[in-house]
Design a protein around this motif. Sequence first.
Motif, mmCIF file in Angstrom:
data_model
loop_
_atom_site.group_PDB
_atom_site.id
_atom_site.type_symbol
_atom_site.label_atom_id
_atom_site.label_comp_id
_atom_site.label_asym_id
_atom_site.label_seq_id
_atom_site.Cartn_x
_atom_site.Cartn_y
_atom_site.Cartn_z
ATOM 1 N N ASP A 6 -18.444 -0.298 68.535
ATOM 2 C CA ASP A 6 -17.275 -0.761 69.294
ATOM 3 C C ASP A 6 -16.154 0.270 69.296
ATOM 4 O O ASP A 6 -15.440 0.412 70.284
ATOM 5 C CB ASP A 6 -16.748 -2.087 68.738
ATOM 6 C CG ASP A 6 -17.701 -3.250 68.983
ATOM 7 O OD1 ASP A 6 -18.643 -3.101 69.791
ATOM 8 O OD2 ASP A 6 -17.502 -4.306 68.351
ATOM 9 N N ALA A 7 -15.986 0.997 68.204
ATOM 10 C CA ALA A 7 -14.894 1.971 68.086
ATOM 11 C C ALA A 7 -15.179 3.276 68.824
ATOM 12 O O ALA A 7 -14.259 4.045 69.073
ATOM 13 C CB ALA A 7 -14.623 2.264 66.616
ATOM 14 N N ASN A 8 -16.441 3.530 69.183
ATOM 15 C CA ASN A 8 -16.785 4.835 69.745
ATOM 16 C C ASN A 8 -17.422 4.822 71.128
ATOM 17 O O ASN A 8 -17.235 5.766 71.892
ATOM 18 C CB ASN A 8 -17.701 5.582 68.774
ATOM 19 C CG ASN A 8 -16.947 6.044 67.553
ATOM 20 O OD1 ASN A 8 -16.106 6.921 67.635
ATOM 21 N ND2 ASN A 8 -17.219 5.421 66.419
ATOM 22 N N VAL A 9 -18.197 3.806 71.461
ATOM 23 C CA VAL A 9 -18.872 3.781 72.759
ATOM 24 C C VAL A 9 -17.865 3.411 73.851
ATOM 25 O O VAL A 9 -17.141 2.427 73.711
ATOM 26 C CB VAL A 9 -20.054 2.787 72.739
ATOM 27 C CG1 VAL A 9 -20.667 2.629 74.123
ATOM 28 C CG2 VAL A 9 -21.105 3.246 71.736
ATOM 29 N N PRO A 10 -17.815 4.210 74.930
ATOM 30 C CA PRO A 10 -16.877 3.895 76.021
ATOM 31 C C PRO A 10 -17.170 2.526 76.636
ATOM 32 O O PRO A 10 -18.300 2.036 76.581
ATOM 33 C CB PRO A 10 -17.140 4.998 77.050
ATOM 34 C CG PRO A 10 -17.749 6.113 76.270
ATOM 35 C CD PRO A 10 -18.541 5.448 75.178
ATOM 36 N N ILE B 92 -30.959 7.437 80.394
ATOM 37 C CA ILE B 92 -30.797 7.107 78.973
ATOM 38 C C ILE B 92 -32.131 6.570 78.463
ATOM 39 O O ILE B 92 -32.690 5.632 79.043
ATOM 40 C CB ILE B 92 -29.665 6.083 78.772
ATOM 41 C CG1 ILE B 92 -28.338 6.677 79.267
ATOM 42 C CG2 ILE B 92 -29.563 5.668 77.304
ATOM 43 C CD1 ILE B 92 -27.180 5.701 79.291
ATOM 44 N N LEU B 93 -32.637 7.168 77.392
ATOM 45 C CA LEU B 93 -33.955 6.801 76.877
ATOM 46 C C LEU B 93 -33.922 5.670 75.855
ATOM 47 O O LEU B 93 -34.933 5.004 75.656
ATOM 48 C CB LEU B 93 -34.628 8.032 76.256
ATOM 49 C CG LEU B 93 -34.835 9.216 77.218
ATOM 50 C CD1 LEU B 93 -35.411 10.407 76.455
ATOM 51 C CD2 LEU B 93 -35.726 8.824 78.376
ATOM 52 N N ASN B 94 -32.798 5.464 75.187
ATOM 53 C CA ASN B 94 -32.698 4.339 74.247
ATOM 54 C C ASN B 94 -31.724 3.307 74.805
ATOM 55 O O ASN B 94 -30.640 3.645 75.253
ATOM 56 C CB ASN B 94 -32.263 4.807 72.850
ATOM 57 C CG ASN B 94 -30.980 5.612 72.823
ATOM 58 O OD1 ASN B 94 -30.712 6.410 73.709
ATOM 59 N ND2 ASN B 94 -30.180 5.417 71.795
ATOM 60 N N LYS C 226 -25.365 7.368 68.695
ATOM 61 C CA LYS C 226 -26.059 8.399 69.470
ATOM 62 C C LYS C 226 -26.911 7.797 70.581
ATOM 63 O O LYS C 226 -27.479 6.717 70.434
ATOM 64 C CB LYS C 226 -26.934 9.238 68.553
ATOM 65 C CG LYS C 226 -26.121 10.079 67.605
ATOM 66 C CD LYS C 226 -26.998 10.886 66.699
ATOM 67 C CE LYS C 226 -26.181 11.669 65.701
ATOM 68 N NZ LYS C 226 -25.391 10.855 64.811
ATOM 69 N N TYR C 227 -26.982 8.556 71.668
ATOM 70 C CA TYR C 227 -27.865 8.233 72.778
ATOM 71 C C TYR C 227 -28.787 9.424 72.993
ATOM 72 O O TYR C 227 -28.406 10.581 72.768
ATOM 73 C CB TYR C 227 -27.073 7.971 74.063
ATOM 74 C CG TYR C 227 -26.311 6.684 74.044
ATOM 75 C CD1 TYR C 227 -26.896 5.497 74.488
ATOM 76 C CD2 TYR C 227 -25.009 6.633 73.574
ATOM 77 C CE1 TYR C 227 -26.196 4.309 74.463
ATOM 78 C CE2 TYR C 227 -24.299 5.441 73.550
ATOM 79 C CZ TYR C 227 -24.900 4.285 73.997
ATOM 80 O OH TYR C 227 -24.206 3.113 73.969
ATOM 81 N N TYR C 228 -30.005 9.124 73.434
ATOM 82 C CA TYR C 228 -30.993 10.139 73.739
ATOM 83 C C TYR C 228 -31.240 10.070 75.238
ATOM 84 O O TYR C 228 -31.474 8.984 75.788
ATOM 85 C CB TYR C 228 -32.271 9.876 72.938
ATOM 86 C CG TYR C 228 -31.991 9.872 71.454
ATOM 87 C CD1 TYR C 228 -31.983 11.065 70.735
ATOM 88 C CD2 TYR C 228 -31.672 8.698 70.781
ATOM 89 C CE1 TYR C 228 -31.678 11.071 69.378
ATOM 90 C CE2 TYR C 228 -31.365 8.701 69.431
ATOM 91 C CZ TYR C 228 -31.376 9.885 68.744
ATOM 92 O OH TYR C 228 -31.068 9.896 67.403
ATOM 93 N N LEU C 229 -31.177 11.228 75.898
ATOM 94 C CA LEU C 229 -31.233 11.273 77.354
ATOM 95 C C LEU C 229 -32.302 12.237 77.834
ATOM 96 O O LEU C 229 -32.662 13.182 77.137
ATOM 97 C CB LEU C 229 -29.896 11.775 77.927
ATOM 98 C CG LEU C 229 -28.595 11.246 77.351
ATOM 99 C CD1 LEU C 229 -27.426 12.040 77.903
ATOM 100 C CD2 LEU C 229 -28.439 9.786 77.686
ATOM 101 N N VAL D 264 -26.628 12.933 72.529
ATOM 102 C CA VAL D 264 -25.174 12.866 72.638
ATOM 103 C C VAL D 264 -24.647 11.827 71.653
ATOM 104 O O VAL D 264 -25.339 10.878 71.314
ATOM 105 C CB VAL D 264 -24.689 12.517 74.073
ATOM 106 C CG1 VAL D 264 -25.158 13.557 75.073
ATOM 107 C CG2 VAL D 264 -25.123 11.127 74.492
ATOM 108 N N ALA D 265 -23.398 12.033 71.225
ATOM 109 C CA ALA D 265 -22.725 11.077 70.342
ATOM 110 C C ALA D 265 -21.478 10.573 71.051
ATOM 111 O O ALA D 265 -20.709 11.361 71.611
ATOM 112 C CB ALA D 265 -22.343 11.735 69.027
#
Length: 158
Positions: free
Chosen positions: A42-46, A78-80, A92-95, A113-114
């Motif tokens: 919640d604090a980091n994902v746009p 986005i893979l995940n 983190k997201y994997y793309l 990406v983070a």
Amino acid sequence: MTIRKAALFLIAALGTTGSALSQTWEAEAARMIAQNRKSHIDANVPPKDAFEAILQRDLENYFRTEEGIADADVAFTILNERPAQIGVALPKYYLWVRISAHGADKGAGAVIVAAVDRKAFDILYYAPATALRSSNEAISRFPEGLVPEIRRRAAPAD
């Protein structure tokens, strides 16, 4: 967890014995971990309405400045489904990305990406498809569950 809640939990836990204590402690620990994970996300994902635009901006900036592709246009998948978040690390997201410039294909590859402070993504790692096909080190940076999909996407076109 507040001090009061912790004290009440310990009082309740001390009143139990054996496996009941263990189960109570494990359940509370799992709840605290889930709560911590959610708070980091919640604090980091746009926010949803800005997520893709922010990710697009930061990917294009990365490929223009770090990879030297002037006027890079980046298409991404986005893979995940949900962000990967362990401990206090950033989510983190994997793309999978395809890069082009002025209509010319400039390559494809996998990216990590983070999400940072709800307003940016740090590009942590980029592996071109050619590196993913030839290097175990490149592919080993991605979660095992995503490796088959990354290998499929990195395979040369027939």
